[in-house]
Design a protein around this motif. Sequence first.
Motif, PDB file in Angstrom:
ATOM      1  N   ASP A 206      71.572  13.773  57.413  1.00 18.38           N
ATOM      2  CA  ASP A 206      72.071  12.396  57.459  1.00 18.38           C
ATOM      3  C   ASP A 206      70.960  11.365  57.345  1.00 18.38           C
ATOM      4  O   ASP A 206      71.190  10.168  57.569  1.00 18.38           O
ATOM      5  N   GLY A 207      69.749  11.852  57.035  1.00 20.06           N
ATOM      6  CA  GLY A 207      68.628  10.928  56.904  1.00 20.06           C
ATOM      7  C   GLY A 207      67.575  11.171  57.971  1.00 20.06           C
ATOM      8  O   GLY A 207      67.760  11.981  58.888  1.00 20.06           O
ATOM      9  N   ASN A 208      66.468  10.457  57.874  1.00 17.81           N
ATOM     10  CA  ASN A 208      65.380  10.609  58.841  1.00 17.81           C
ATOM     11  C   ASN A 208      65.695   9.856  60.129  1.00 17.81           C
ATOM     12  O   ASN A 208      66.251   8.747  60.087  1.00 17.81           O
ATOM     13  N   ILE A 209      65.341  10.498  61.244  1.00 18.14           N
ATOM     14  CA  ILE A 209      65.553   9.861  62.542  1.00 18.14           C
ATOM     15  C   ILE A 209      64.270   9.953  63.357  1.00 18.14           C
ATOM     16  O   ILE A 209      63.403  10.788  63.095  1.00 18.14           O
ATOM     17  N   THR A 210      64.154   9.100  64.360  1.00 18.96           N
ATOM     18  CA  THR A 210      63.040   9.122  65.304  1.00 18.96           C
ATOM     19  C   THR A 210      63.613   9.240  66.708  1.00 18.96           C
ATOM     20  O   THR A 210      64.548   8.498  67.064  1.00 18.96           O
ATOM     21  N   ILE A 211      63.086  10.188  67.489  1.00 24.53           N
ATOM     22  CA  ILE A 211      63.578  10.382  68.855  1.00 24.53           C
ATOM     23  C   ILE A 211      62.403  10.404  69.827  1.00 24.53           C
ATOM     24  O   ILE A 211      61.278  10.740  69.451  1.00 24.53           O
ATOM     25  N   PRO A 212      62.628  10.050  71.100  1.00 25.66           N
ATOM     26  CA  PRO A 212      61.569  10.134  72.103  1.00 25.66           C
ATOM     27  C   PRO A 212      61.122  11.583  72.290  1.00 25.66           C
ATOM     28  O   PRO A 212      61.919  12.511  72.164  1.00 25.66           O
ATOM     29  N   ASN A 213      59.838  11.750  72.587  1.00 27.44           N
ATOM     30  CA  ASN A 213      59.339  13.115  72.740  1.00 27.44           C
ATOM     31  C   ASN A 213      58.067  13.144  73.580  1.00 27.44           C
ATOM     32  O   ASN A 213      57.180  12.312  73.418  1.00 27.44           O
ATOM     33  N   ASP A 214      58.015  14.150  74.468  1.00 28.63           N
ATOM     34  CA  ASP A 214      56.812  14.394  75.272  1.00 28.63           C
ATOM     35  C   ASP A 214      56.047  15.622  74.801  1.00 28.63           C
ATOM     36  O   ASP A 214      54.819  15.637  74.844  1.00 28.63           O
ATOM     37  N   PHE A 215      56.793  16.664  74.381  1.00 22.71           N
ATOM     38  CA  PHE A 215      56.148  17.910  73.968  1.00 22.71           C
ATOM     39  C   PHE A 215      56.911  18.533  72.800  1.00 22.71           C
ATOM     40  O   PHE A 215      58.135  18.428  72.712  1.00 22.71           O
ATOM     41  N   VAL A 216      56.160  19.223  71.933  1.00 23.33           N
ATOM     42  CA  VAL A 216      56.735  19.987  70.823  1.00 23.33           C
ATOM     43  C   VAL A 216      56.334  21.444  70.991  1.00 23.33           C
ATOM     44  O   VAL A 216      55.143  21.760  71.093  1.00 23.33           O
ATOM     45  N   ILE A 217      57.343  22.327  71.037  1.00 28.85           N
ATOM     46  CA  ILE A 217      57.102  23.771  71.081  1.00 28.85           C
ATOM     47  C   ILE A 217      57.477  24.309  69.704  1.00 28.85           C
ATOM     48  O   ILE A 217      58.657  24.441  69.372  1.00 28.85           O
ATOM     49  N   ALA A 218      56.467  24.583  68.896  1.00 27.03           N
ATOM     50  CA  ALA A 218      56.695  24.956  67.494  1.00 27.03           C
ATOM     51  C   ALA A 218      56.694  26.475  67.357  1.00 27.03           C
ATOM     52  O   ALA A 218      55.651  27.099  67.177  1.00 27.03           O
ATOM     53  N   MET A 219      57.873  27.066  67.420  1.00 19.88           N
ATOM     54  CA  MET A 219      58.021  28.517  67.274  1.00 19.88           C
ATOM     55  C   MET A 219      58.249  28.848  65.800  1.00 19.88           C
ATOM     56  O   MET A 219      59.322  29.301  65.389  1.00 19.88           O
ATOM     57  N   THR A 220      57.204  28.596  65.015  1.00 20.54           N
ATOM     58  CA  THR A 220      57.287  28.712  63.564  1.00 20.54           C
ATOM     59  C   THR A 220      56.829  30.066  63.043  1.00 20.54           C
ATOM     60  O   THR A 220      56.718  30.259  61.826  1.00 20.54           O
ATOM     61  N   GLY A 221      56.554  30.989  63.944  1.00 19.48           N
ATOM     62  CA  GLY A 221      56.143  32.317  63.534  1.00 19.48           C
ATOM     63  C   GLY A 221      54.637  32.446  63.415  1.00 19.48           C
ATOM     64  O   GLY A 221      53.884  31.472  63.571  1.00 19.48           O
ATOM     65  N   TYR A 222      54.200  33.667  63.120  1.00 21.63           N
ATOM     66  CA  TYR A 222      52.775  33.989  63.102  1.00 21.63           C
ATOM     67  C   TYR A 222      52.488  34.874  61.891  1.00 21.63           C
ATOM     68  O   TYR A 222      53.402  35.335  61.215  1.00 21.63           O
ATOM     69  N   GLN A 223      51.200  35.110  61.643  1.00 20.55           N
ATOM     70  CA  GLN A 223      50.829  35.933  60.501  1.00 20.55           C
ATOM     71  C   GLN A 223      49.623  36.799  60.840  1.00 20.55           C
ATOM     72  O   GLN A 223      48.824  36.449  61.719  1.00 20.55           O
ATOM     73  N   PRO A 224      49.493  37.937  60.152  1.00 19.65           N
ATOM     74  CA  PRO A 224      48.340  38.805  60.385  1.00 19.65           C
ATOM     75  C   PRO A 224      47.040  38.129  59.962  1.00 19.65           C
ATOM     76  O   PRO A 224      47.040  37.102  59.278  1.00 19.65           O
ATOM     77  N   ASN A 225      45.931  38.732  60.365  1.00 20.87           N
ATOM     78  CA  ASN A 225      44.607  38.239  59.991  1.00 20.87           C
ATOM     79  C   ASN A 225      44.280  38.735  58.579  1.00 20.87           C
ATOM     80  O   ASN A 225      43.589  39.732  58.396  1.00 20.87           O
TER      81      ASN A 225
END
Length: 322
Positions: free
Chosen positions: A235-254
Amino acid sequence: MNAAFDVLIIGGGPIGLACALEARKAGLTYIIIEKGCLVNSLYNYPLYMTFFSTSERLEIGNVPFVSINPKPTRPEALEYYRRVATSNGINIKLFEEVQQVTPNAGEYTITTSKGAYHARNVVIATGFYDIPNLMQIPGENLPKVTHYYKDPHFYATQDVVVIGAHNSAVDAALETYRKGARVTMVIRQSEIGSRVKYWVKPDIENRIKEGSIKAYFHSSLLAVREREVDISTPDGNITIPNDFVIAMTGYQPNFELLQKAGIELSNDGIKMPSYNPLTMETNMPHIYLAGVVCGGMNTHVWFIENSRDHAEKIMTHVKGNA
């Protein structure tokens, strides 16, 4: 020059320990080099994490894993693998990072942060949990953003954004919500991930349905600032209040370590390392892969339970070539 080990194992997680046990069983000299603590990846899991697998499917070296729960917890797993390592006198060097694997006159020289070792065979069992997949957005480097979720109490009464729709994201959303956080999930897909633990999936779906946890589907985080975040939604870009971001975006090998060792990776986005599934030997003679690192970016393919047999395959092949 110090005598060469028959096998040097990079990574002191469950599969690295399984390789050590198989090496000893085969009468081979070995050593494990681990850059963190014993089973470092498991140590960095969320405090209250429950495994998907039952305890017997996490066993290594024919050592029973007894749990008082239907599914074992992180503390139980830490205790189990510590007992396996200490009771078997596993030869392991902790808090020592491998920096380079170099061919040297029919052997390999393994350079670490504390010295150098020599081995006729090398097993790379480094997992994938140490390098997060970055979002590559403004503000991702702010202290309020983390790619590792540990303890929900820290987020009590705060505005928290959780990125992702799989097990780690769902656990973080539910646990922080139950400690009083105001939780918003930002999810690229149209729904909660199909691989979410079956006893947790209805919980998160019901919390979203009732509005206790706000979820934006088909959405992504655009930017992070000290007191707010921007989200791209249908529905478009929004802005919301925020104190912390927990980014569970995955991981990768070395991948850098693999490439520096001469291991070929596929040219697609998966970066699948080259190895023989019958022996686990890579395109580099006498360098083997074990565990989740075998899947490249497909980090959901290999787990403890279905890669324990890598240890036996490797040591059988090493023994046959000795």
